[in-house]
Design a protein around this motif. Structure first.
Motif, PDB file in Angstrom:
ATOM      1  N   LEU A  60       0.855  -1.188   0.000  1.00 23.60           N
ATOM      2  CA  LEU A  60       0.000   0.000   0.000  1.00 23.60           C
ATOM      3  C   LEU A  60       0.888   1.233   0.000  1.00 23.60           C
ATOM      4  CD1 LEU A  60      -2.596  -0.959   2.784  1.00 23.60           C
ATOM      5  CD2 LEU A  60      -2.869  -1.238   0.318  1.00 23.60           C
ATOM      6  N   SER A  61       0.446   2.258  -0.692  1.00 21.16           N
ATOM      7  CA  SER A  61       1.179   3.520  -0.673  1.00 21.16           C
ATOM      8  C   SER A  61       0.785   4.311   0.577  1.00 21.16           C
ATOM      9  CB  SER A  61       0.858   4.337  -1.926  1.00 21.16           C
ATOM     10  OG  SER A  61      -0.524   4.709  -1.933  1.00 21.16           O
ATOM     11  N   ILE A  62       1.622   5.281   0.908  1.00 20.25           N
ATOM     12  CA  ILE A  62       1.308   6.139   2.055  1.00 20.25           C
ATOM     13  C   ILE A  62      -0.018   6.862   1.823  1.00 20.25           C
ATOM     14  CG2 ILE A  62       2.018   8.208   3.307  1.00 20.25           C
ATOM     15  CD1 ILE A  62       3.583   5.852   4.137  1.00 20.25           C
ATOM     16  N   GLY A  63      -0.242   7.307   0.597  1.00 26.57           N
ATOM     17  CA  GLY A  63      -1.497   7.990   0.280  1.00 26.57           C
ATOM     18  C   GLY A  63      -2.702   7.096   0.505  1.00 26.57           C
ATOM     19  N   THR A  64      -2.583   5.820   0.141  1.00 25.87           N
ATOM     20  CA  THR A  64      -3.678   4.874   0.351  1.00 25.87           C
ATOM     21  C   THR A  64      -3.943   4.682   1.837  1.00 25.87           C
ATOM     22  OG1 THR A  64      -3.116   3.708  -1.690  1.00 25.87           O
ATOM     23  CG2 THR A  64      -4.467   2.530  -0.075  1.00 25.87           C
ATOM     24  N   ILE A  65      -2.870   4.569   2.627  1.00 27.48           N
ATOM     25  CA  ILE A  65      -3.022   4.396   4.072  1.00 27.48           C
ATOM     26  C   ILE A  65      -3.691   5.622   4.696  1.00 27.48           C
ATOM     27  CG2 ILE A  65      -1.739   4.165   6.236  1.00 27.48           C
ATOM     28  CD1 ILE A  65       0.304   2.491   4.709  1.00 27.48           C
ATOM     29  N   VAL A  66      -3.338   6.803   4.207  1.00 27.29           N
ATOM     30  CA  VAL A  66      -3.952   8.035   4.723  1.00 27.29           C
ATOM     31  C   VAL A  66      -5.448   8.047   4.425  1.00 27.29           C
ATOM     32  CG1 VAL A  66      -4.060  10.539   4.457  1.00 27.29           C
ATOM     33  CG2 VAL A  66      -1.837   9.393   4.652  1.00 27.29           C
ATOM     34  N   VAL A  67      -5.831   7.674   3.200  1.00 25.43           N
ATOM     35  CA  VAL A  67      -7.254   7.650   2.830  1.00 25.43           C
ATOM     36  C   VAL A  67      -8.007   6.642   3.693  1.00 25.43           C
ATOM     37  CG1 VAL A  67      -8.883   7.037   1.003  1.00 25.43           C
ATOM     38  CG2 VAL A  67      -6.904   8.458   0.479  1.00 25.43           C
ATOM     39  N   ILE A  68      -7.421   5.463   3.916  1.00 24.62           N
ATOM     40  CA  ILE A  68      -8.059   4.454   4.762  1.00 24.62           C
ATOM     41  C   ILE A  68      -8.242   4.995   6.182  1.00 24.62           C
ATOM     42  CG2 ILE A  68      -7.731   2.192   5.854  1.00 24.62           C
ATOM     43  CD1 ILE A  68      -6.349   1.286   3.274  1.00 24.62           C
ATOM     44  N   GLY A  69      -7.237   5.724   6.676  1.00 28.33           N
ATOM     45  CA  GLY A  69      -7.350   6.316   8.000  1.00 28.33           C
ATOM     46  C   GLY A  69      -8.449   7.354   8.077  1.00 28.33           C
ATOM     47  N   VAL A  70      -8.567   8.185   7.044  1.00 29.50           N
ATOM     48  CA  VAL A  70      -9.627   9.207   7.013  1.00 29.50           C
ATOM     49  C   VAL A  70     -11.002   8.545   6.957  1.00 29.50           C
ATOM     50  CG1 VAL A  70     -10.626  11.081   5.655  1.00 29.50           C
ATOM     51  CG2 VAL A  70      -8.141  10.968   5.988  1.00 29.50           C
ATOM     52  N   ILE A  71     -11.161   7.536   6.106  1.00 29.34           N
ATOM     53  CA  ILE A  71     -12.444   6.829   6.007  1.00 29.34           C
ATOM     54  C   ILE A  71     -12.791   6.171   7.340  1.00 29.34           C
ATOM     55  CG2 ILE A  71     -13.667   4.926   4.896  1.00 29.34           C
ATOM     56  CD1 ILE A  71     -13.302   7.314   3.080  1.00 29.34           C
ATOM     57  N   THR A  72     -11.799   5.566   7.994  1.00 29.63           N
ATOM     58  CA  THR A  72     -12.029   4.955   9.304  1.00 29.63           C
ATOM     59  C   THR A  72     -12.516   5.985  10.307  1.00 29.63           C
ATOM     60  OG1 THR A  72     -10.307   3.285   8.913  1.00 29.63           O
ATOM     61  CG2 THR A  72     -10.964   3.668  11.192  1.00 29.63           C
ATOM     62  N   PHE A  73     -11.888   7.155  10.292  1.00 30.53           N
ATOM     63  CA  PHE A  73     -12.289   8.225  11.207  1.00 30.53           C
ATOM     64  C   PHE A  73     -13.725   8.668  10.938  1.00 30.53           C
ATOM     65  CE2 PHE A  73     -12.704  12.775  12.095  1.00 30.53           C
ATOM     66  CZ  PHE A  73     -12.375  12.810  13.446  1.00 30.53           C
ATOM     67  N   LEU A  74     -14.079   8.816   9.676  1.00 30.33           N
ATOM     68  CA  LEU A  74     -15.423   9.278   9.318  1.00 30.33           C
ATOM     69  C   LEU A  74     -16.504   8.253   9.639  1.00 30.33           C
ATOM     70  CD1 LEU A  74     -14.700  10.977   5.858  1.00 30.33           C
ATOM     71  CD2 LEU A  74     -15.055  12.090   8.072  1.00 30.33           C
ATOM     72  N   LEU A  75     -16.163   6.969   9.578  1.00 32.90           N
ATOM     73  CA  LEU A  75     -17.150   5.916   9.831  1.00 32.90           C
ATOM     74  C   LEU A  75     -17.252   5.543  11.305  1.00 32.90           C
ATOM     75  CD1 LEU A  75     -16.541   3.458   6.836  1.00 32.90           C
ATOM     76  CD2 LEU A  75     -18.237   5.281   7.044  1.00 32.90           C
ATOM     77  N   SER A  76     -16.398   6.125  12.133  1.00 28.40           N
ATOM     78  CA  SER A  76     -16.431   5.811  13.571  1.00 28.40           C
ATOM     79  C   SER A  76     -17.464   6.695  14.249  1.00 28.40           C
ATOM     80  CB  SER A  76     -15.049   6.031  14.192  1.00 28.40           C
ATOM     81  OG  SER A  76     -14.090   5.189  13.594  1.00 28.40           O
TER      82      SER A  76
END
Length: 398
Positions: free
Chosen positions: A78-94
């Protein structure tokens, strides 16, 4: 040996990751909301507020270790950008009160959708633009493989651990009556080691481990994925309903794992596989809700006996091995059908002794008995549902 050492260091760095503390905070506040609901419905706390925190890292850490070996052997990255997007989505869905959307199907699925919506020209400037383009060009086959593995983990966790510590509550039935139900709320942290192309991290932290595979440089990075689960049950015992959900999610994970073989030959099918995962995972939730809504209410007042809605931990009821869903028909040889008659029978004859006639989930009669100590006859720790005709339904504690 270097990989083993770095792996151990990586798990240590898990507690330096901001998402880890975010998950702890979310689990803490969900626990507080649950305690507030229990006190409102029952005038007593059933489980302490750290219940959700007890399951946060176990067995997720062990599962993450196993899955990390698989992802590294398969060469997923995974790229750093992909990990950042996954982190943002996780934050929004929490959400503040539920883990409803923290399924890998939604977190990774929505991350793919977000990447597809990024315009070709990118967004922002500088570092932001670089991360956005990395997310835009995420390696979809790796996403599908990780999605499949995490779905298998989700199904297993729900199946084996989702029913532990379900919280009783009062809900409104289709007829407008207050009836008993159970809520399952779990959040598991499953940390995965993933490969990141290049040595950008090492440029910032010189001590960061770097691997070389086929003349390509990769950095080893640990990502704490969150797997959330939320389910309401009123039509059957929680353990049975949740077990069904877990097996369905596990089946979905195995199906996606088999389908992911195709991405090695046709990478473009990754998008369709992700869409299928989102659709079926949501379908599983909808099907469970519809089945539960259409089923007869399990926790309700009966003509004979009292249904156990909940058991307070460490209480005399737990020590007597009473179980949620069992029906108490007699107390000290006296038939009971109301909470008031339960109290009266409990204090009849020998007040220092309690003998309950119980019908278990198999319809078989058994006896639970023990000596009672000072004030225990008022505090057995059993939660009953008691209905009244001319006032709002109440929950009594026996």
């Amino acid at each position: 040996m270097d990989l083993v050492v770095e792996g151990l260091r990586g798990f240590g760095r898990l507690f330096l990751h901001p998402l880890t503390y975010f998950f702890i905070m979310v689990a803490y506040f969900v626990g507080l909301a649950r305690v507030k609901r229990e006190r409102k419905h029952f005038h007593v706390r059933i489980f302490d507020f750290i219940l959700e925190l007890k399951y946060l890292f176990f067995p997720g850490l062990l599962i993450g270790l196993v899955l990390s070996v698989i992802t590294l052997l398969l060469g997923t990255y995974l790229s750093i950008g992909t990990i950042v997007v996954i982190g943002v989505i996780t934050f929004l869905l929490s959400g503040p009160f539920t883990f409803r959307w923290l399924s890998p199907a939604f977190v990774l699925g929505f991350a793919v959708i977000a990447a597809l919506l990024i315009p070709e020209g990118g967004l922002g400037t500088g570092l932001i633009a670089e991360l956005v383009m990395e997310a835009k060009n995420m390696h979809l086959p790796s996403i599908v493989i990780i999605l499949a593995l995490l779905l298998v983990a989700e199904g297993f966790l729900i199946w084996k651990y989702g029913h532990k510590g379900t919280s009783p509550a009062m809900v409104t039935s289709k007829r407008g009556q207050q009836v008993g139900a159970h809520f399952a709320q779990k959040l598991w942290v499953v940390p995965l080691f993933v490969l990141i192309p290049g040595d950008a991290i090492k440029a910032v932290w010189s001590w960061w481990p770097v691997l070389t595979v086929n003349d390509t440089t990769f950095s080893l990075f640990l990502v704490p994925f969150a797997i959330g689960f939320s389910q309401r049950i009123k039509g059957m015992l929680p353990i049975h309903s949740i077990s069904i959900t877990g097996k369905r999610v596990l089946g979905l994970g195995l199906f996606i794992a088999l389908a992911s073989v195709a991405v090695f030959f046709y990478p473009f099918v990754s998008i369709f596989i992700v869409a299928i995962a989102i659709f079926i995972r949501e379908l599983i939730t909808i099907q469970q809700r519809m089945t539960d809504d259409n089923a007869p209410v399990f926790f309700s007042k009966r003509d004979s006996g009292l249904v156990i809605l909940g058991i307070i931990p460490t209480s005399p009821a737990e020590k007597m091995a009473l179980q949620v869903g069992e029906v108490i028909t007699k107390v000290n040889g006296i038939p009971v059908s109301h909470v008031s008659s339960f109290y009266e029978a409990l204090q009849a004859n020998n007040r220092a002794y309690c003998k309950l006639e119980v019908i278990d989930e198999n319809g078989e009669i058994r006896f639970a008995q023990r000596a009672l100590y000072d004030n225990e006859h008022h505090e057995l720790g059993i939660i009953f549902v008691q209905h009244h005709q001319k006032r709002e339904s109440e929950v009594e504690v026996g």
